[in-house]
Design a protein around this motif. Structure first.
Motif, PDB file in Angstrom:
ATOM      1  N   ARG A  99     -17.955  -6.446  11.669  1.00 26.08           N
ATOM      2  CA  ARG A  99     -18.838  -6.103  12.772  1.00 26.08           C
ATOM      3  C   ARG A  99     -20.476  -5.904  12.150  1.00 26.08           C
ATOM      4  O   ARG A  99     -20.368  -5.018  11.215  1.00 26.08           O
ATOM      5  N   PHE A 108     -10.588  -0.225  16.654  1.00 22.96           N
ATOM      6  CA  PHE A 108     -10.410  -0.700  17.726  1.00 22.96           C
ATOM      7  C   PHE A 108     -10.986  -2.344  17.920  1.00 22.96           C
ATOM      8  O   PHE A 108     -12.040  -2.743  17.357  1.00 22.96           O
ATOM      9  N   LEU A 109     -10.136  -3.131  18.447  1.00 21.45           N
ATOM     10  CA  LEU A 109     -10.432  -4.611  18.587  1.00 21.45           C
ATOM     11  C   LEU A 109     -11.868  -4.939  18.975  1.00 21.45           C
ATOM     12  O   LEU A 109     -12.548  -5.708  18.578  1.00 21.45           O
ATOM     13  N   ALA A 110     -12.113  -3.884  20.275  1.00 22.43           N
ATOM     14  CA  ALA A 110     -13.451  -4.404  20.885  1.00 22.43           C
ATOM     15  C   ALA A 110     -14.722  -3.908  19.928  1.00 22.43           C
ATOM     16  O   ALA A 110     -15.914  -4.470  20.321  1.00 22.43           O
ATOM     17  N   ASN A 111     -14.449  -3.217  18.629  1.00 28.47           N
ATOM     18  CA  ASN A 111     -15.638  -2.915  17.936  1.00 28.47           C
ATOM     19  C   ASN A 111     -16.030  -4.137  17.180  1.00 28.47           C
ATOM     20  O   ASN A 111     -17.165  -4.134  16.533  1.00 28.47           O
ATOM     21  N   ASN A 113     -17.081  -8.352  16.343  1.00 31.29           N
ATOM     22  CA  ASN A 113     -17.198  -9.671  17.359  1.00 31.29           C
ATOM     23  C   ASN A 113     -17.307 -10.772  16.315  1.00 31.29           C
ATOM     24  O   ASN A 113     -17.913 -11.619  16.831  1.00 31.29           O
TER      25      ASN A 113
END
Length: 125
Positions: A99, A108-111, A113
């Motif tokens: 990230r 957390f995966l969503a953190n 990209n």
């Protein structure tokens, strides 16, 4: 976008140790919060370990706690994952993630990209 390339995978025996590496390029490495995730067949992607961009903060997931060390070499642009006392349950595809512009991105995966292609680890019992 960061390009992330993992290495160090393969077939190991239960009880062995291994080191995975992830080489990053395309972005300034010291701006990247990074992590390792894994995915076993038929299961969701799981958090393994995370590290802050300066290496001062680290965290290992519950399933590998006590057997896991995450580290980074900011001079060589390499992220590492050391796992010891490997178990058959550690069999999975391991992927590094980044990230940009974050000090620490956590579990957390969503953190994250930016993702590598992943590398297979198979633990034989």
């Amino acid at each position: 976008q960061a390009q992330l390339v993992e290495s160090g995978g393969g077939l190991v025996q239960a009880g062995d140790s291994l080191r995975l590496s992830c080489v990053a390029s395309g972005l300034t490495f010291t701006t990247l919060a990074m992590a390792w995730f894994r995915q076993a067949p038929g299961k969701e992607r799981e958090f393994v370990a995370a590290i802050s961009k300066d290496g001062s903060t680290t965290e290992c997931g519950v399933s590998v706690k006590g057997r896991c060390t995450i580290s980074r070499d900011n001079d060589k642009n390499i992220l590492y994952l050391d796992l010891n006392n490997l178990k058959s349950a550690d069999t999975a595809v391991y992927t590094c993630a980044a990230r940009p512009q974050a000090k620490y991105a956590g579990r957390f995966l969503a953190n994250y990209n930016n993702w590598g292609q992943g590398i297979q680890i198979t633990v034989s019992s």
